[in-house]
Design an enzyme around this catalytic site. Sequence first.
Site, PDB file in Angstrom:
ATOM      1  N   GLU A   1      13.818  11.484  16.323  1.00  0.00           N
ATOM      2  CA  GLU A   1      12.420  11.431  15.913  1.00  0.00           C
ATOM      3  C   GLU A   1      11.782  10.149  16.427  1.00  0.00           C
ATOM      4  O   GLU A   1      12.469   9.268  16.969  1.00  0.00           O
ATOM      5  CB  GLU A   1      12.305  11.514  14.379  1.00  0.00           C
TER       6      GLU A   1
ATOM      7  N   HIS B   1       0.847  10.099   7.951  1.00  0.00           N
ATOM      8  CA  HIS B   1       1.632  10.875   8.911  1.00  0.00           C
ATOM      9  C   HIS B   1       0.696  11.361  10.012  1.00  0.00           C
ATOM     10  O   HIS B   1      -0.381  11.893   9.729  1.00  0.00           O
ATOM     11  CB  HIS B   1       2.306  12.065   8.226  1.00  0.00           C
TER      12      HIS B   1
ATOM     13  N   ARG C   1       5.205   5.951  13.775  1.00  0.00           N
ATOM     14  CA  ARG C   1       4.106   6.702  13.170  1.00  0.00           C
ATOM     15  C   ARG C   1       2.788   5.934  13.134  1.00  0.00           C
ATOM     16  O   ARG C   1       1.718   6.528  13.306  1.00  0.00           O
ATOM     17  CB  ARG C   1       4.491   7.115  11.746  1.00  0.00           C
TER      18      ARG C   1
ATOM     19  N   HIS D   1       0.717   9.922   3.615  1.00  0.00           N
ATOM     20  CA  HIS D   1       2.061  10.488   3.568  1.00  0.00           C
ATOM     21  C   HIS D   1       3.048   9.676   2.733  1.00  0.00           C
ATOM     22  O   HIS D   1       3.799  10.243   1.937  1.00  0.00           O
ATOM     23  CB  HIS D   1       2.593  10.612   4.991  1.00  0.00           C
TER      24      HIS D   1
ATOM     25  N   GLU E   1      10.547   6.118  -3.273  1.00  0.00           N
ATOM     26  CA  GLU E   1       9.251   5.683  -2.755  1.00  0.00           C
ATOM     27  C   GLU E   1       8.530   4.719  -3.690  1.00  0.00           C
ATOM     28  O   GLU E   1       7.727   3.903  -3.243  1.00  0.00           O
ATOM     29  CB  GLU E   1       8.364   6.904  -2.487  1.00  0.00           C
TER      30      GLU E   1
ATOM     31  N   ARG F   1       7.290   2.560   7.853  1.00  0.00           N
ATOM     32  CA  ARG F   1       8.593   3.210   7.686  1.00  0.00           C
ATOM     33  C   ARG F   1       9.012   3.958   8.942  1.00  0.00           C
ATOM     34  O   ARG F   1       8.232   4.723   9.514  1.00  0.00           O
ATOM     35  CB  ARG F   1       8.547   4.192   6.503  1.00  0.00           C
TER      36      ARG F   1
ATOM     37  N   SER G   1      13.423   7.343   4.613  1.00  0.00           N
ATOM     38  CA  SER G   1      13.076   7.353   3.189  1.00  0.00           C
ATOM     39  C   SER G   1      14.161   7.995   2.338  1.00  0.00           C
ATOM     40  O   SER G   1      14.565   7.443   1.301  1.00  0.00           O
ATOM     41  CB  SER G   1      11.742   8.067   2.966  1.00  0.00           C
TER      42      SER G   1
END
Length: 644
Positions: free
Chosen positions: A194, A314, A367, A428, A452, A463, A468
Amino acid sequence: MASLVLSGGVNLRHTVHLDLNNDQKFSSPGFGIKSKKFIQGQNIWLHGDCRLLKVQGYGHRVSSFPNKKLTVIQSSIREKTTKFFDFVVIGSGVAGLRYALDVSKYGTVAVITKAEPHDCNTNYAQGGVSAVLSPSDSVENHMRDTIVAGAYLCDEETVRVVCTEGPDRVKELINEFGASFDYGEDGNLHLAREGGHSHRRIVHAADMTGREIERALLKAVDNDPRIFMFEHHFAIDLLTSQNAQEISCHGVDTLNTETQEIVRFISKVTMLASGGVGHIYPSTTNPLVATGDGIAMAHRANAVISNMEFVQFHPTALADEGLSVKQERENAFLITEAVRGDGGVLYNQSMERFMPLYDERAELAPRDVVARSIDYQLKKRGEKYVLLDISHKPRDQILSHFPTIAAECLRSGLDITREPIPVVPAAHYMCGGVQAGLHGETAVRGLYVAGEVACTGLHGANRLASNSLLEALVFAQRAVGPSVDHVSKSTHGLDLKASSNWVRPELPFSLGQDTLKAIRRITASMRKELQTIMWDYVGIVRSTQRLEIAEEKLWELEKSWEDFMFCSGWKTHMVGLEVCEMRNLICCARLVVSSALSRHESRGLHFTVDFPYVEDSKRLPTIIFPGTSVKVTWSSQQLHRTYS
């Protein structure tokens, strides 16, 4: 807000002792309870070794604890809505459940969940869990990726702990709890990649990883006779006391939203694992329960809060404006990071690829970079969404890797194997939260945090994708040891006596149905106004002027709402679901704005046009200490205080 915002050299693991006024000896409010597992009819401590406990004619299998005798201590409180446990866990996501399953070996556990147990951010996590499980990868690689994504604000020791211990926590999910993840043709776990990751290290179950982890843990919890699940219980405020300069937590008051009963949980240890704050914004991937309850409760209980300016948007939530068939949604539908990791490409509506213009990593950038790039494109072109295209990949591969996304898009008339997906950023994840040490400890004795709701220092200013769930697993386990030690040093008598020190809240039935309907209507309207303020002035790109406008607008909104409430007959100790959620949303929104105003640089998720560059001298966490403020409001204080 009764807080002092500092941006400076404060170690995230430093325990802060608070010097409060002497007249703030005890504090809190309350709400209701019901459970298919809980004994009815009498207030008791559940603790020890037994197979069947009979109380007033009711039988219930409790548990078998090694080397311990059953102790049943009757409460002096007359109300049947006070419950006593060794451990109380607020939240039923991966952090709360994993913690409950470990501490249940040492005492009784109540898991309090706001709605159904599966209504949590964990259940919505599509991508996976990042962990070093490939010979070609290393802990050092994972650490470097995490720190780079976090804009060098991460706590390095925390990063090392999580990246080192993470693989074992993932293996436990598989070997101890039966979590089923995807495997490759070679028989090994299929590891995805990712954005922000230099290697393939994402363990996943197609595009519904969180749902699979939640399933496995809930099954284990259901089979554990020492864990009691209390569904539809909304936690309102923590029960705290002060001894000299030390604040201690003794449990929590809750509202059973099905029976409208106020119920008090007294515990030796409280684990706060209640999730994030997504609904301070109008568009969020979070479920409806994510209204910042845990952070707000902890702030009111005088815990230390950190890094609240770092709200992660996000980059790719499904954009309804680009769909031929519109769906009614409670929250924005997430298009996982793994789509870009699997080769998905971002285009504007003219089918021009734009990510290489902003970052050499293109679609695989972290992100914060991707979200800002999309935001720039949308504002520059005056468009409502961009396009994420994965259709160039083989159809079978798309459908096997992303079955949930494919099905949801098909419901809206879109075939992702043939057409690009319209996407837009949405709130997000909160990278800040309740300041925690390396074992989840907080500045409040007996209060631990994980997931969180916590700020452990792992994420820094942004992040890294799929870190997470990993953080939740690691810190849930690390909190077990000190929690058990705390329970072993606690006494029943102290907690039983303390249970009568907090005045109980009042349900607002006396106001009448017409007044209550008006209160709910106005509260819903002002909630939308708050979300609009946050999106318009505290979004992806910020400025000092707009943050100051947001601060003033939030203050005016809060005052207007409180004036309406109290003029309608509402009392400060009254409670109701919508009203208490609004208190928490206001509290968290103000924490975000205060933190953002204090950071005079652009770092990670916090980008401001007035300070557009990273300043190395400001590479420090933002800390919010309890203190004094000219704007102490109802939302920033616990509902009740008992003096002694």
